[in-house]
Scaffold this motif. Structure first.
Motif, mmCIF file in Angstrom:
data_model
loop_
_atom_site.group_PDB
_atom_site.id
_atom_site.type_symbol
_atom_site.label_atom_id
_atom_site.label_comp_id
_atom_site.label_asym_id
_atom_site.label_seq_id
_atom_site.Cartn_x
_atom_site.Cartn_y
_atom_site.Cartn_z
ATOM 1 N N SER A 101 -25.024 40.038 -25.650
ATOM 2 C CA SER A 101 -26.247 39.372 -25.187
ATOM 3 C C SER A 101 -27.238 40.346 -24.561
ATOM 4 C CB SER A 101 -25.916 38.252 -24.189
ATOM 5 O OG SER A 101 -25.235 38.747 -23.059
ATOM 6 N N LYS A 102 -26.781 41.508 -24.109
ATOM 7 C CA LYS A 102 -27.683 42.424 -23.405
ATOM 8 C C LYS A 102 -28.824 42.878 -24.303
ATOM 9 C CE LYS A 102 -27.607 46.585 -20.506
ATOM 10 N NZ LYS A 102 -26.730 47.606 -19.883
ATOM 11 N N GLU A 103 -28.511 43.322 -25.525
ATOM 12 C CA GLU A 103 -29.583 43.802 -26.394
ATOM 13 C C GLU A 103 -30.499 42.654 -26.798
ATOM 14 O OE1 GLU A 103 -30.141 43.020 -29.647
ATOM 15 O OE2 GLU A 103 -28.273 42.058 -30.244
ATOM 16 N N ALA A 104 -29.966 41.454 -26.961
ATOM 17 C CA ALA A 104 -30.789 40.310 -27.328
ATOM 18 C C ALA A 104 -31.729 39.939 -26.190
ATOM 19 C CB ALA A 104 -29.898 39.127 -27.695
ATOM 20 N N ILE A 105 -31.212 39.986 -24.957
ATOM 21 C CA ILE A 105 -32.052 39.709 -23.789
ATOM 22 C C ILE A 105 -33.142 40.763 -23.665
ATOM 23 C CG2 ILE A 105 -32.020 39.702 -21.258
ATOM 24 C CD1 ILE A 105 -29.208 38.355 -21.517
ATOM 25 N N PHE A 106 -32.764 42.022 -23.844
ATOM 26 C CA PHE A 106 -33.739 43.103 -23.729
ATOM 27 C C PHE A 106 -34.840 42.962 -24.778
ATOM 28 C CE2 PHE A 106 -35.479 47.224 -24.807
ATOM 29 C CZ PHE A 106 -35.813 47.721 -23.553
ATOM 30 N N SER A 107 -34.462 42.652 -26.002
ATOM 31 C CA SER A 107 -35.445 42.641 -27.083
ATOM 32 C C SER A 107 -36.323 41.401 -27.080
ATOM 33 C CB SER A 107 -34.731 42.758 -28.435
ATOM 34 O OG SER A 107 -33.906 41.638 -28.672
ATOM 35 N N PHE A 108 -35.938 40.353 -26.359
ATOM 36 C CA PHE A 108 -36.664 39.088 -26.493
ATOM 37 C C PHE A 108 -38.098 39.173 -25.973
ATOM 38 C CE2 PHE A 108 -37.434 34.494 -25.530
ATOM 39 C CZ PHE A 108 -37.483 34.097 -26.861
ATOM 40 N N ALA A 109 -38.345 40.032 -24.998
ATOM 41 C CA ALA A 109 -39.723 40.179 -24.521
ATOM 42 C C ALA A 109 -40.636 40.658 -25.645
ATOM 43 C CB ALA A 109 -39.773 41.149 -23.341
ATOM 44 N N ASN A 110 -40.127 41.516 -26.522
ATOM 45 C CA ASN A 110 -40.930 41.982 -27.653
ATOM 46 C C ASN A 110 -41.237 40.862 -28.632
ATOM 47 O OD1 ASN A 110 -41.318 44.778 -27.119
ATOM 48 N ND2 ASN A 110 -39.179 45.151 -27.627
ATOM 49 N N VAL A 111 -40.398 39.848 -28.668
ATOM 50 C CA VAL A 111 -40.591 38.720 -29.573
ATOM 51 C C VAL A 111 -41.509 37.670 -28.953
ATOM 52 C CG1 VAL A 111 -39.378 36.833 -30.775
ATOM 53 C CG2 VAL A 111 -38.348 39.119 -30.654
ATOM 54 N N ALA A 112 -41.377 37.474 -27.628
ATOM 55 C CA ALA A 112 -42.063 36.353 -26.977
ATOM 56 C C ALA A 112 -43.390 36.720 -26.331
ATOM 57 C CB ALA A 112 -41.142 35.748 -25.913
ATOM 58 N N VAL A 113 -43.639 38.008 -26.096
ATOM 59 C CA VAL A 113 -44.844 38.423 -25.373
ATOM 60 C C VAL A 113 -45.660 39.361 -26.249
ATOM 61 C CG1 VAL A 113 -45.772 39.463 -23.269
ATOM 62 C CG2 VAL A 113 -43.566 38.276 -23.201
ATOM 63 N N GLY A 114 -46.905 38.999 -26.519
ATOM 64 C CA GLY A 114 -47.795 39.895 -27.255
ATOM 65 C C GLY A 114 -48.618 40.735 -26.304
ATOM 66 N N ARG A 115 -48.742 42.021 -26.589
ATOM 67 C CA ARG A 115 -49.489 42.916 -25.691
ATOM 68 C C ARG A 115 -50.939 42.481 -25.519
ATOM 69 N NH1 ARG A 115 -47.259 47.698 -24.099
ATOM 70 N NH2 ARG A 115 -45.218 48.175 -24.984
ATOM 71 N N ASP A 116 -51.508 41.850 -26.524
ATOM 72 C CA ASP A 116 -52.909 41.431 -26.448
ATOM 73 C C ASP A 116 -53.045 39.936 -26.208
ATOM 74 O OD1 ASP A 116 -53.732 44.064 -27.000
ATOM 75 O OD2 ASP A 116 -53.456 43.726 -29.157
ATOM 76 N N ALA A 117 -51.939 39.263 -25.932
ATOM 77 C CA ALA A 117 -51.986 37.814 -25.763
ATOM 78 C C ALA A 117 -52.464 37.450 -24.361
ATOM 79 C CB ALA A 117 -50.604 37.211 -26.017
ATOM 80 N N ARG A 118 -53.060 36.254 -24.252
ATOM 81 C CA ARG A 118 -53.505 35.785 -22.930
ATOM 82 C C ARG A 118 -52.310 35.507 -22.030
ATOM 83 N NH1 ARG A 118 -53.684 31.087 -20.521
ATOM 84 N NH2 ARG A 118 -53.072 29.935 -22.387
ATOM 85 N N LYS A 119 -51.249 34.941 -22.614
ATOM 86 C CA LYS A 119 -50.067 34.606 -21.823
ATOM 87 C C LYS A 119 -49.174 35.850 -21.765
ATOM 88 C CE LYS A 119 -48.329 30.421 -22.497
ATOM 89 N NZ LYS A 119 -48.682 29.702 -21.265
ATOM 90 N N ASP A 120 -49.279 36.584 -20.674
ATOM 91 C CA ASP A 120 -48.595 37.882 -20.601
ATOM 92 C C ASP A 120 -47.724 38.015 -19.360
ATOM 93 O OD1 ASP A 120 -50.560 38.003 -18.661
ATOM 94 O OD2 ASP A 120 -51.164 40.055 -19.129
ATOM 95 N N VAL A 121 -47.356 36.887 -18.745
ATOM 96 C CA VAL A 121 -46.523 36.913 -17.539
ATOM 97 C C VAL A 121 -45.098 36.526 -17.897
ATOM 98 C CG1 VAL A 121 -46.092 35.849 -15.280
ATOM 99 C CG2 VAL A 121 -48.428 36.442 -15.953
ATOM 100 N N VAL A 122 -44.140 37.294 -17.391
ATOM 101 C CA VAL A 122 -42.718 36.958 -17.503
ATOM 102 C C VAL A 122 -42.193 36.715 -16.092
ATOM 103 C CG1 VAL A 122 -40.421 37.794 -18.144
ATOM 104 C CG2 VAL A 122 -42.380 38.256 -19.634
ATOM 105 N N VAL A 123 -41.622 35.550 -15.873
ATOM 106 C CA VAL A 123 -41.077 35.178 -14.567
ATOM 107 C C VAL A 123 -39.571 35.398 -14.595
ATOM 108 C CG1 VAL A 123 -40.798 33.335 -12.867
ATOM 109 C CG2 VAL A 123 -42.919 33.492 -14.195
#
Length: 386
Positions: A101-123
């Motif tokens: 699960s560690k690599e999946a957790i680490f990589s998920f930000a790349n899937v869910a957050v776009g660098r140019d997207a308006r929604k760019d906060v991770v809680v």
């Protein structure tokens, strides 16, 4: 001048458990026996039937594993989810086997957050597993930490953030049963979090690596897959803890089809898939509960060595009774690092709460991974130290 490196990475502090290794070596060189409750790496034997299945699956020719995973493994995971939570998950559209699960957790930000997207906060929650916030920063996200306080049962207060902030959120990470506090989350809390995610259009990511390690056999912890609004829920799980298979690197993501489709685009690029012989061993592990019940019984016995003893010596067990961790409040007048250092001088290794973020100060985490006999030896040491 040197070629540029990613400053977000180079400015990060060393992974705290790497720094702990150097301190352990220094004490061991003095001839002190080390009993290591620091890292959460189970040392219970991997079940024989799992090892046998892996050996049987070894073939003369090795091929690249497919990112989608074996259909038989996806089906076994879906059956386990149904038995465990009552949730019906489509193995073709809603499951991706992962390399732990560690690599999946680490990589998920790349899937869910776009660098140019308006929604760019991770809680994220704090104290907590350091991988989600580190991954979010590397993906270009802004990180907001919600503290886990004893007064609130080590649950985050979701009302601490206003509606405008939630509107900017791409991803909320939860981890229950919780590392490091051992707290569990009630089903009602998970429902509230899922409703909040649906209202503000973000993903609720739930790390459930410790979901099968708990004390009361009749009261298993709730899963986010049981939430009423599953359309925003992404669950990460692994065989590492439930089946003592940390080195096998086998887990899964269960998520709505759009997330799974995105992961199937991302994962071949990153090269993250378990070998097929590991996947075939995992099929049996997800299908068997007897070995998991036996594992829980071992951790219950280890917990019993310390649970009454430590409070009698002025060290309060502050956290919950799930996972294989004890979340201990340090004695008055000491910091988490000074208390952990005092125990380390006598060969008992625990992790300072500060390793898990500033909100962890005042506590240490004790991972009940040494053998039962080693736990009893450690208690004898602590009788002299505390």
């Amino acid at each position: 001048m040197s070629p540029q490196l990613n400053p977000t990475l180079t400015n990060m502090r060393t992974y705290p458990f790497v720094a702990l290794e150097a301190k352990k070596r220094a004490v061991a060189e003095r001839g002190v026996e080390m009993i290591d409750f620091g890292a959460g790496d189970p040392r219970e034997p991997t079940p024989v039937f799992v090892r046998d299945a892996l050996v049987r699956a070894l073939e003369a020719t090795s091929s690249y594993p497919k990112a989608a995973g074996l259909p038989e493994l996806r089906a076994a995971i879906a059956r386990w989810i149904d038995r465990r939570t009552g949730a019906r998950v489509d193995p073709e559209r809603e499951i991706v086997p992962t390399s732990g699960s560690k690599e999946a957790i680490f990589s998920f930000a790349n899937v869910a957050v776009g660098r140019d997207a308006r929604k760019d906060v991770v809680v994220v929650t704090e104290p907590g597993y350091p991988v989600p916030p580190a991954a979010a920063r590397l993906a270009g996200a802004r990180v907001v930490a919600l503290p886990l306080r004893a007064a609130n049962g080590f649950l985050p207060d979701l009302d601490e953030l206003d509606a405008r902030t939630w509107d900017d959120v791409a991803l909320l990470w939860l981890n229950y049963p919780n590392n490091p506090t051992a707290a569990t989350a009630p089903r009602a809390f998970l429902d509230d979090a899922a409703r909040l995610a649906a209202r503000h259009d973000f993903w609720l990511a739930s790390d459930e690596a410790y979901g099968e390690i708990y004390v009361d056999e009749d009261d298993p912890p709730a899963s986010a897959l049981e939430a009423e609004d599953r359309d925003v829920v992404v669950v990460f799980n692994t065989l590492s803890k439930r089946s003592s298979m940390t080195g096998y690197r086998s887990g899964f993501v269960a998520a709505p089809a759009p997330v799974v489709n995105a992961l199937r685009l991302y994962r071949p690029l990153a090269g993250t898939a378990s070998p097929e012989f590991v996947q075939r061993a995992a099929i049996g592990a997800w299908g068997d509960e007897e070995h998991v019940r036996a594992t829980r019984a071992v951790y219950r016995a280890k917990r019993a060595v310390f649970e009454d003893f430590l409070p009698s010596r002025g060290v309060r067990v502050a956290g919950g009774r799930a996972t294989f961790y004890l979340w201990l409040e340090v004695p008055r007048g000491e910091t988490s690092e000074s208390f952990a250092g005092r125990l380390l001088d006598h060969g008992v290794v625990v992790a300072p709460g500060s390793f898990f973020g500033p909100a962890g100060e005042g506590y240490v985490r004790m991972a009940l991974v040494p053998t039962l006999e080693a736990c009893e030896r450690a208690r004898a040491v602590l009788e002299e130290v505390l």
